[in-house]
Design an enzyme around this catalytic site. Structure first.
Site, PDB file in Angstrom:
ATOM      1  N   ASP A  83      -6.890   0.848   3.874  1.00  0.00           N
ATOM      2  CA  ASP A  83      -6.736   1.456   2.543  1.00  0.00           C
ATOM      3  C   ASP A  83      -5.315   1.993   2.352  1.00  0.00           C
ATOM      4  O   ASP A  83      -4.974   2.488   1.279  1.00  0.00           O
ATOM      5  CB  ASP A  83      -7.811   2.519   2.268  1.00  0.00           C
ATOM      6  CG  ASP A  83      -7.794   3.668   3.262  1.00  0.00           C
ATOM      7  OD1 ASP A  83      -6.994   3.637   4.211  1.00  0.00           O
ATOM      8  OD2 ASP A  83      -8.607   4.604   3.076  1.00  0.00           O
ATOM      9  N   ASP A  92     -11.374  -1.297   5.637  1.00  0.00           N
ATOM     10  CA  ASP A  92     -11.574   0.144   5.471  1.00  0.00           C
ATOM     11  C   ASP A  92     -12.600   0.456   4.397  1.00  0.00           C
ATOM     12  O   ASP A  92     -12.508  -0.068   3.270  1.00  0.00           O
ATOM     13  CB  ASP A  92     -10.254   0.803   5.043  1.00  0.00           C
ATOM     14  CG  ASP A  92      -9.514   1.453   6.199  1.00  0.00           C
ATOM     15  OD1 ASP A  92     -10.159   1.792   7.213  1.00  0.00           O
ATOM     16  OD2 ASP A  92      -8.292   1.623   6.071  1.00  0.00           O
ATOM     17  N   GLU A 100      -5.008   8.240  15.542  1.00  0.00           N
ATOM     18  CA  GLU A 100      -3.730   8.326  14.808  1.00  0.00           C
ATOM     19  C   GLU A 100      -3.076   9.693  15.013  1.00  0.00           C
ATOM     20  O   GLU A 100      -3.716  10.735  14.828  1.00  0.00           O
ATOM     21  CB  GLU A 100      -3.989   8.077  13.313  1.00  0.00           C
ATOM     22  CG  GLU A 100      -2.709   8.093  12.486  1.00  0.00           C
ATOM     23  CD  GLU A 100      -2.877   7.487  11.094  1.00  0.00           C
ATOM     24  OE1 GLU A 100      -3.989   7.020  10.755  1.00  0.00           O
ATOM     25  OE2 GLU A 100      -1.882   7.484  10.353  1.00  0.00           O
TER      26      GLU A 100
HETATM   27  O1  KIV Z   1      -5.296   2.185   6.269  1.00  0.00           O
HETATM   28  C1  KIV Z   1      -4.650   1.902   7.268  1.00  0.00           C
HETATM   29  O2  KIV Z   1      -3.734   1.081   7.255  1.00  0.00           O
HETATM   30  C2  KIV Z   1      -4.993   2.563   8.515  1.00  0.00           C
HETATM   31  C3  KIV Z   1      -4.000   2.462   9.629  1.00  0.00           C
HETATM   32  C4  KIV Z   1      -2.928   3.487   9.448  1.00  0.00           C
HETATM   33  C5  KIV Z   1      -4.643   2.572  10.957  1.00  0.00           C
HETATM   34  O3  KIV Z   1      -5.994   3.192   8.611  1.00  0.00           O
END
Ligand code: KIV
Length: 295
Positions: A69, A112, A210
């Site tokens: 996301d 996501d 993270e």
């Molecule tokens: O949304 C995304 O790109 C992520 C990464 C930072 C792991 O969750």
């Protein structure tokens, strides 16, 4: 006419090569990711949001593609990921999956679940996850620990592979007070460890960590044989690494966080930059704890 030889077709607008009749590599699956971990080989993951970049990442040898996301920030120009909708995630997941099919790609696709699409109840999470799985994702990712554990179990029991996400969780950036390192004091580190173990028990097979100190992410990784940690700003002790594609290609509107390395600077083209990322992660040269992580 010999039908076994595909006739190359010129495709306009920089689109993808025609699909070849035979996949040259085996598709990445959960058992194959477990095998990588078992033999000590690091897992690589990059974000991609469209067909062409996904196909190039796959060709460069990236095992997992995250339809993150983060697209809200790098594609839509939002100031955080909070405004991304399920419909937008479905659209980009379909685009990525079409690109991979077009080139007989083998990558494992993680999509996501956006903010607000899984917070109400496990049932709501299942409905949202179904949208992304039907768009072609192999796994969904959701952020947070504690309250998400029952939701993860609910999804896994119903056949939906789940990637958890702990540490800096961008969907809750306002509650966290900004993009800050998480788990720095002993109590917070212990809480992260408890949350991680509970998510492994609930069936999460991957876990993004993270912006977590090196020692904390290493400890969590070692404690979790069945759930493989994918670090971003978490040092080199995790089972794999992920970066946002735009960041590692050096395309950004502001300042890059310190955990990013610009692989494009030395590579010259996108595929070579992605291949350099894969090589650096697998050889252990990226990330460098002294440069890209926090003690
Ligand atoms: O949304 C995304 O790109 C992520 C990464 C930072 C792991 O969750």
């Amino acid at each position: 006419m010999d039908r076994s030889t595909p006739v190359p077709t010129a495709t306009p607008y920089g689109t993808l090569p025609p699909a070849s009749p035979m996949a040259s590599r085996k598709p990445i699956s959960l058992p194959r990711l477990h095998d990588l971990r078992a033999r000590g080989e690091k897992i690589t993951m990059l974000t991609a949001y469209d067909a062409t970049f996904a196909a190039v990442a796959d060709a460069a040898g990236v095992e997992c593609i995250l339809v993150g996301d983060s697209l809200g920030m790098v594609c839509q120009g939002l100031s955080s990921t909070v405004g991304v909708t399920l419909e937008t995630m479905r659209y980009h997941t379909e685009s990525v999956v079409r690109g991979l099919h077009r080139v007989q790609g083998t990558a494992w696709v993680v999509a996501d679940l956006p903010f607000g699409s899984y917070h109400e109840s496990p049932e709501q999470a299942f409905r949202s996850a179904s949208v992304l799985m039907q768009a072609g994702a192999h796994m969904v990712k959701l952020e947070g620990g504690g309250w998400t554990t029952d939701t993860v179990r609910f999804l896994v029991e119903r056949g939906i592979p789940v990637c958890a996400h702990l540490g800096l969780t961008p969907q809750t950036v306002h509650a966290l007070g900004g993009y800050r390192v998480q788990g720095r004091d002993e109590a917070a580190a212990q809480q992260l460890r408890r949350d991680a173990l509970a998510l492994q028990d609930a069936g999460a097979a991957l876990m993004v960590l993270e912006m977590v100190p090196v020692a904390v992410s290493r400890d969590i990784t070692e404690a979790m044989p069945r759930c493989h940690t994918i670090g971003i700003g978490a040092g080199n002790g995790t089972a794999g690494q992920v970066l946002v594609m735009h960041d590692m290609l050096g395309i950004h509107l502001g300042k890059n966080p310190k955990f990013v390395h610009n692989f494009m600077a030395e590579a010259g083209d996108v595929r070579a930059a992605m291949a350099a990322f894969v090589h650096a992660v697998k050889s252990g040269s990226f990330p460098d704890n002294a440069l890209h992580a926090w003690a």
